[in-house]
Design a protein around this motif. Structure first.
Motif, PDB file in Angstrom:
ATOM      1  N   UNK A 218       0.830  -1.208   0.000  1.00 17.80           N
ATOM      2  CA  UNK A 218       0.000   0.000   0.000  1.00 17.80           C
ATOM      3  C   UNK A 218       0.862   1.254   0.000  1.00 17.80           C
ATOM      4  N   UNK A 219       1.981   1.226   0.726  1.00 15.49           N
ATOM      5  CA  UNK A 219       2.896   2.358   0.708  1.00 15.49           C
ATOM      6  C   UNK A 219       3.501   2.579  -0.667  1.00 15.49           C
ATOM      7  N   UNK A 220       3.851   1.487  -1.354  1.00 12.12           N
ATOM      8  CA  UNK A 220       4.378   1.598  -2.718  1.00 12.12           C
ATOM      9  C   UNK A 220       3.340   2.200  -3.657  1.00 12.12           C
ATOM     10  N   UNK A 412     -10.282   5.976   2.532  1.00  8.40           N
ATOM     11  CA  UNK A 412     -11.139   4.918   3.087  1.00  8.40           C
ATOM     12  C   UNK A 412     -10.359   3.614   3.252  1.00  8.40           C
ATOM     13  N   UNK A 413      -9.669   3.202   2.192  1.00  6.44           N
ATOM     14  CA  UNK A 413      -8.959   1.919   2.222  1.00  6.44           C
ATOM     15  C   UNK A 413      -7.834   1.949   3.241  1.00  6.44           C
ATOM     16  N   UNK A 414      -7.048   3.017   3.221  1.00  2.00           N
ATOM     17  CA  UNK A 414      -5.882   3.067   4.107  1.00  2.00           C
ATOM     18  C   UNK A 414      -6.310   3.229   5.568  1.00  2.00           C
ATOM     19  N   UNK A 415      -7.407   3.919   5.811  1.00  2.00           N
ATOM     20  CA  UNK A 415      -7.879   4.065   7.194  1.00  2.00           C
ATOM     21  C   UNK A 415      -8.422   2.744   7.739  1.00  2.00           C
ATOM     22  N   UNK A 416      -9.194   2.052   6.930  1.00  2.00           N
ATOM     23  CA  UNK A 416      -9.824   0.813   7.389  1.00  2.00           C
ATOM     24  C   UNK A 416      -8.858  -0.360   7.473  1.00  2.00           C
ATOM     25  N   UNK A 417      -7.741  -0.282   6.756  1.00  2.00           N
ATOM     26  CA  UNK A 417      -6.809  -1.401   6.748  1.00  2.00           C
ATOM     27  C   UNK A 417      -5.413  -0.975   7.199  1.00  2.00           C
ATOM     28  N   UNK A 418      -5.350   0.029   8.064  1.00  2.00           N
ATOM     29  CA  UNK A 418      -4.063   0.464   8.600  1.00  2.00           C
ATOM     30  C   UNK A 418      -3.632  -0.483   9.727  1.00  2.00           C
ATOM     31  N   UNK A 419      -2.338  -0.522  10.031  1.00  2.00           N
ATOM     32  CA  UNK A 419      -1.866  -1.424  11.098  1.00  2.00           C
ATOM     33  C   UNK A 419      -2.345  -0.961  12.469  1.00  2.00           C
ATOM     34  N   UNK A 420      -2.983  -1.875  13.201  1.00  2.00           N
ATOM     35  CA  UNK A 420      -3.452  -1.585  14.558  1.00  2.00           C
ATOM     36  C   UNK A 420      -3.064  -2.754  15.457  1.00  2.00           C
TER      37      UNK A 420
END
Length: 447
Positions: A218-220, A412-420
């Motif tokens: 995702x960062x790439x 939306x995608x990065x917020x919902x699938x960020x590392x937690x």
């Protein structure tokens, strides 16, 4: 010929409404071409803008089997057609085609087009025609061959530009009126994504223990999106100043290729739950990736062909159809892994006794599915309809709409699938289990 002209003119209207991203100084070689109409360029002019056309050499001949006794170069030439006149020309051509005794319709001799130059007026050394635009509008440079069976070969250079300040000797602006804000827009978008990337890297480093391999991918994606927009800004800025991109279009295509591949890859990997739900991909999910990635390669190669050849190419229409077909296949393919994950979670909810966890996963995947559908539908269909009715002066609004939708999708995608630390896929509170069981039963037929 009347019927063929009517069909081509109808398609020209579609091209005129579709509008190219930007105009440049272009040199085009036409070889033994018998098409009645060839669309060379489209440009949104302000008052005082210039349309320059140079024919360096021209020749003509009869096609084998032609019924003509000879070629009349006075019936072959270039015209300038405004957006307001295209529907009138199309109606006139259709009327002529429906009237058996009315003869064929010739754009070159009609009163709906502004004549630029006829091939009969081109000396052996070539000729140049420059028109000053007094009536601001979006214009198309069109070559019209009014003789069925005659072929033409010519070397043509088109140069469209506006004059800054409206003064005759002012600086040239090679971007159409409706696209002049693009360099600034793309610069802002690029900065936004670089900031987004910095926040993402900081988040992954801060929660390194919870970061997964998908977060690197995702960062790439963010990196290549930011680089693509930076190259788009430089590309449009150079075109605006000089009429040519000076190689920035190559960098734009390269970074756009990696961005496109990574975008669909991220959607597929998240849709399968890779690195979240499981550390591996099933065979059918690998097959989807093996379909999507080569198709993205093909799509980006076709995009280069479309962008570099322009509408003058004989196979330009075919390449557009190939691009649309490949894009539709890619969009449809990415839905399957998401649907498979949803069905798998629903089946698991009946057997593993972990209702709350499954409910959370189902809710997240359904939301993800809806957002993906909405994003692809908006950027592929809604935007095209919006562009067709938008005034040529505000074409930049389409780019803003696309980038705003893309940014909202990324957020939306990065917020919902960020590392937690307590991954929503894995963590379940004890007080959630009972209420989730009832909700799952209600949700059984919801999807």
């Amino acid at each position: 010929m009347g019927t063929s002209v009517a069909v081509i003119l109808a398609f020209a209207v579609v091209l005129f409404l579709a509008r190219a991203t930007h105009a440049e100084i272009r040199t085009t070689l036409i070889v033994s071409d018998a098409r009645p109409l060839i669309l060379f360029e489209q440009f949104g002019f302000a008052r005082g803008g210039k349309a320059a056309l140079s024919i360096r050499r021209s020749a003509w001949n009869l096609r084998p089997g032609s019924r003509l006794n000879g070629v009349d170069p006075t019936l072959m030439g270039f015209v300038l057609i405004s957006g307001a006149q295209f529907p009138k020309i199309n109606n006139a051509s259709q009327y002529a085609a429906a009237d058996p005794g009315g003869g064929s319709f010739c754009v070159l001799t009609s009163g709906f087009a502004v004549p630029m130059i006829r091939l009969s007026d081109v000396p052996p050394g070539g000729a140049t025609s420059i028109l000053s635009i007094d009536d601001p509008d979006e214009y198309a440079v069109v070559f019209n061959n009014c003789q069925e069976g005659a072929e033409v070969t010519m070397d043509v250079r088109t140069e469209m530009y506006n004059v800054r300040g409206g003064v005759p000797d002012g600086l040239r602006d090679y971007l159409p009126v409706g696209l002049q804000p693009l360099p600034n827009i793309y610069t802002v978008v690029s900065v936004v994504y670089f900031v987004f990337l910095a926040v993402w890297v900081w988040t992954c480093l801060r929660k390194r223990a919870a970061a997964e391999r998908i977060h690197v991918v995702m960062g790439a994606l963010l990196l290549f999106k930011a680089l693509k927009m930076a190259c788009a800004a430089e590309d449009t800025w150079y075109v605006e100043s000089t009429g040519t991109p000076h190689g920035w279009d190559v960098a734009f295509y390269v970074f756009g290729f990696f961005k496109g591949v990574l975008l669909f890859t991220v959607i597929v990997l998240i849709g399968t739950g890779w690195s979240f739900l499981k550390p591996y991909l099933q065979e059918r999910e690998k097959n989807v990736l093996m379909i999507v990635i080569p198709l993205q390669v093909i799509e980006n190669l076709v995009l280069v062909v479309i962008g570099e050849t322009g509408p003058t190419g004989r196979d330009w229409v075919v390449w557009n159809h190939v691009f649309l077909l490949v894009d539709v296949i890619c969009c449809c393919a990415v839905f399957f892994p998401i649907i498979w994950s949803i069905r798998g979670l629903r089946e698991a909810s009946k057997t593993d006794g972990k209702a709350a966890r499954n409910l959370h996963k189902l809710t997240l995947f359904k939301r993800f599915y809806i957002v993906v559908v909405g994003y692809l539908y908006f950027t592929r269909i809604i935007v095209s309809a919006f562009l067709a009715v938008l005034n040529y002066k505000y074409q930049w609004g389409v780019n803003v709409a696309v980038e705003a939708a893309s940014f909202a999708f990324y957020v939306f995608v990065f917020y919902n699938f960020h590392p937690v630390e307590k991954n929503p896929y894995l963590y379940v509170g004890d007080d959630e289990e009972e209420s989730a069981s009832g909700q799952l039963e209600m949700d059984e037929r919801a999807f």
